[in-house]
Design a protein around this motif. Structure first.
Motif, mmCIF file in Angstrom:
data_model
loop_
_atom_site.group_PDB
_atom_site.id
_atom_site.type_symbol
_atom_site.label_atom_id
_atom_site.label_comp_id
_atom_site.label_asym_id
_atom_site.label_seq_id
_atom_site.Cartn_x
_atom_site.Cartn_y
_atom_site.Cartn_z
ATOM 1 N N VAL A 23 0.852 -1.200 0.000
ATOM 2 C CA VAL A 23 0.000 0.000 0.000
ATOM 3 C C VAL A 23 0.883 1.244 0.000
ATOM 4 O O VAL A 23 1.608 1.499 0.957
ATOM 5 N N ALA A 24 0.843 1.993 -1.113
ATOM 6 C CA ALA A 24 1.609 3.232 -1.188
ATOM 7 C C ALA A 24 0.643 4.391 -0.962
ATOM 8 O O ALA A 24 -0.219 4.676 -1.793
ATOM 9 N N LEU A 25 0.782 5.007 0.205
ATOM 10 C CA LEU A 25 -0.111 6.110 0.565
ATOM 11 C C LEU A 25 0.688 7.397 0.500
ATOM 12 O O LEU A 25 1.772 7.482 1.076
ATOM 13 N N ASP A 26 0.149 8.381 -0.225
ATOM 14 C CA ASP A 26 0.821 9.684 -0.267
ATOM 15 C C ASP A 26 -0.096 10.731 0.364
ATOM 16 O O ASP A 26 -1.025 11.225 -0.282
ATOM 17 N N PRO A 27 0.131 11.040 1.654
ATOM 18 C CA PRO A 27 -0.754 11.987 2.338
ATOM 19 C C PRO A 27 -0.764 13.371 1.691
ATOM 20 O O PRO A 27 -1.800 14.035 1.682
ATOM 21 N N GLN A 28 0.377 13.815 1.113
ATOM 22 C CA GLN A 28 0.440 15.147 0.496
ATOM 23 C C GLN A 28 -0.559 15.285 -0.650
ATOM 24 O O GLN A 28 -1.344 16.225 -0.693
ATOM 25 N N SER A 29 -0.525 14.323 -1.573
ATOM 26 C CA SER A 29 -1.445 14.407 -2.713
ATOM 27 C C SER A 29 -2.762 13.674 -2.418
ATOM 28 O O SER A 29 -3.654 13.654 -3.272
ATOM 29 N N ALA A 30 -2.872 13.091 -1.217
ATOM 30 C CA ALA A 30 -4.054 12.298 -0.844
ATOM 31 C C ALA A 30 -4.364 11.237 -1.894
ATOM 32 O O ALA A 30 -5.485 11.114 -2.392
ATOM 33 N N THR A 31 -3.326 10.449 -2.224
ATOM 34 C CA THR A 31 -3.541 9.366 -3.183
ATOM 35 C C THR A 31 -3.095 8.040 -2.586
ATOM 36 O O THR A 31 -2.258 7.997 -1.688
ATOM 37 N N ILE A 32 -3.680 6.992 -3.124
ATOM 38 C CA ILE A 32 -3.329 5.638 -2.693
ATOM 39 C C ILE A 32 -3.109 4.784 -3.933
ATOM 40 O O ILE A 32 -3.826 4.904 -4.923
ATOM 41 N N LYS A 33 -2.061 3.950 -3.844
ATOM 42 C CA LYS A 33 -1.769 3.048 -4.972
ATOM 43 C C LYS A 33 -1.394 1.697 -4.386
ATOM 44 O O LYS A 33 -0.743 1.623 -3.343
#
Ligand code: AMP
Ligand code: MG
Length: 316
Positions: free
Chosen positions: A134-144
């Protein structure tokens, strides 16, 4: 003579089936009109959380993410980020005992229909269970998702979050004494008639509904219980109890304990912690709880023996 107008405070209570469980709310309020607004607001919030994060509703944001996030990053919102971030935090803290990607295989269990994945399916989907996918990017609010078969399920954290949200609403609307629960996750606000709320921990194997083995007097606390009696079936061939808490290492239901209760300040932590300790078992689970400030645990093993964290044992 006209009697002087009294303030007609009274207890209000409401329950409903939502988020795959029974939710209930009891609180004190002096004004009946505001009390109905309180009930409306709390249960609207529960329904919103259900619609957003239910893995059983194809239209939920969670289902959308599960369909798309292994293809390309999905934009979520700040709340979704916080739920996944909290889950990943617990995964790291428990060395993967808590892992929302359990659902990569977990979705193949159907407790109502008494169905579980075949051995071939288990071995095929097991590699997809790993929170590191789970790659979570809080800055861009995206999940991959970094693996094709990954699915997530926030069932181990969302109900605790929901009761915290309820408490926020209650406080905003002037409520100072309340008890709110969603399945095994509860929060107590203030006292009940000047005395603590009494919360019962269910007997994991009782025939009688709601028979409690332990009663705890509580105020201003969150309390979460995970139990192998909540969602399960008995496998006809093996006689095994197939329940809803999955060991991410094997993809099978855990076999050590039957109930874990965690006490702490907020449901957002006690909920994932109860699920975590359930997977970790007595020794590792108690060690984790004893290490953390502000948390306590009551564990019941499969033989009915009760274990307490250090904070609940009176010094001799
Ligand atoms: P709880 O209701 O807090 O006891 O958590 C149980 C729920 O958490 C299950 O119904 C699943 O939705 C989810 N779950 C099951 N196994 C795990 C796990 N190993 N890590 C995280 N969540 C899990
Ligand atoms: Mg829990």
């Amino acid at each position: 003579m006209v009697a002087p107008a009294a303030s007609h405070g009274r207890w209000h209570t409401h329950s409903a089936s939502v988020m795959g469980t029974q939710a209930s709310l009891t609180f004190w309020h002096t004004d009946d009109k505001t009390a109905s607004l309180v009930i409306q607001a709390v249960f609207d919030e529960f329904r919103r959380i259900d619609h957003t994060y239910s893995p059983y509703k194809a239209s939920s944001l969670l289902s959308h993410v599960n369909r798309q996030a292994s293809h390309r990053p999905q934009v979520i919102d700040e709340e979704f980020v916080r739920l996944v971030d909290k889950s990943l935090y617990f995964s790291r803290m428990t060395e993967g005992a808590f892992d929302v990607t359990y659902a990569s295989l977990g979705w193949r269990y159907d407790y109502r229909q008494g169905q579980q994945p075949s051995e071939t399916e288990r071995l095929a989907l097991l590699p997809a269970i790993n929170f590191r996918w789970v790659a979570l990017d809080p800055q861009s609010a995206t999940i991959k998702f970094l693996h094709a078969n990954v699915r997530i399920d926030l069932g181990g954290v969302a109900k605790g979050y929901a009761v915290d949200q309820a408490v926020r609403i209650l406080k905003r609307l002037g409520v100072t004494n309340a008890s709110v629960s969603a399945g095994g996750d509860s929060r107590l606000l203030g006292a009940k008639r000047g005395k603590p709320w009494i919360v019962g921990i269910k007997h994991p194997r009782s025939e009688k509904a709601d028979e409690a083995v332990i009663h705890l007097p509580l105020t201003d606390t969150a309390i979460s219980t995970s139990g192998d009696y909540e969602r399960y079936f008995i496998d006809a061939q093996s006689g095994e109890r197939v329940h809803h808490i999955i060991n991410p290492k094997t993809g099978r239901p855990t076999e050590t304990v039957s109930s874990v209760t965690i006490l702490g300040p907020q449901g957002f932590d006690t909920d994932p912690m109860s699920t975590s300790v359930f997977v970790m078992g007595i020794k590792k689970g108690l060690a984790l709880v004893n290490r953390l400030e502000g948390f306590d645990a009551i564990i019941i093993d499969r033989q009915g023996k009760v274990f307490y964290s250090d904070g609940l044992i009176e010094p001799h």
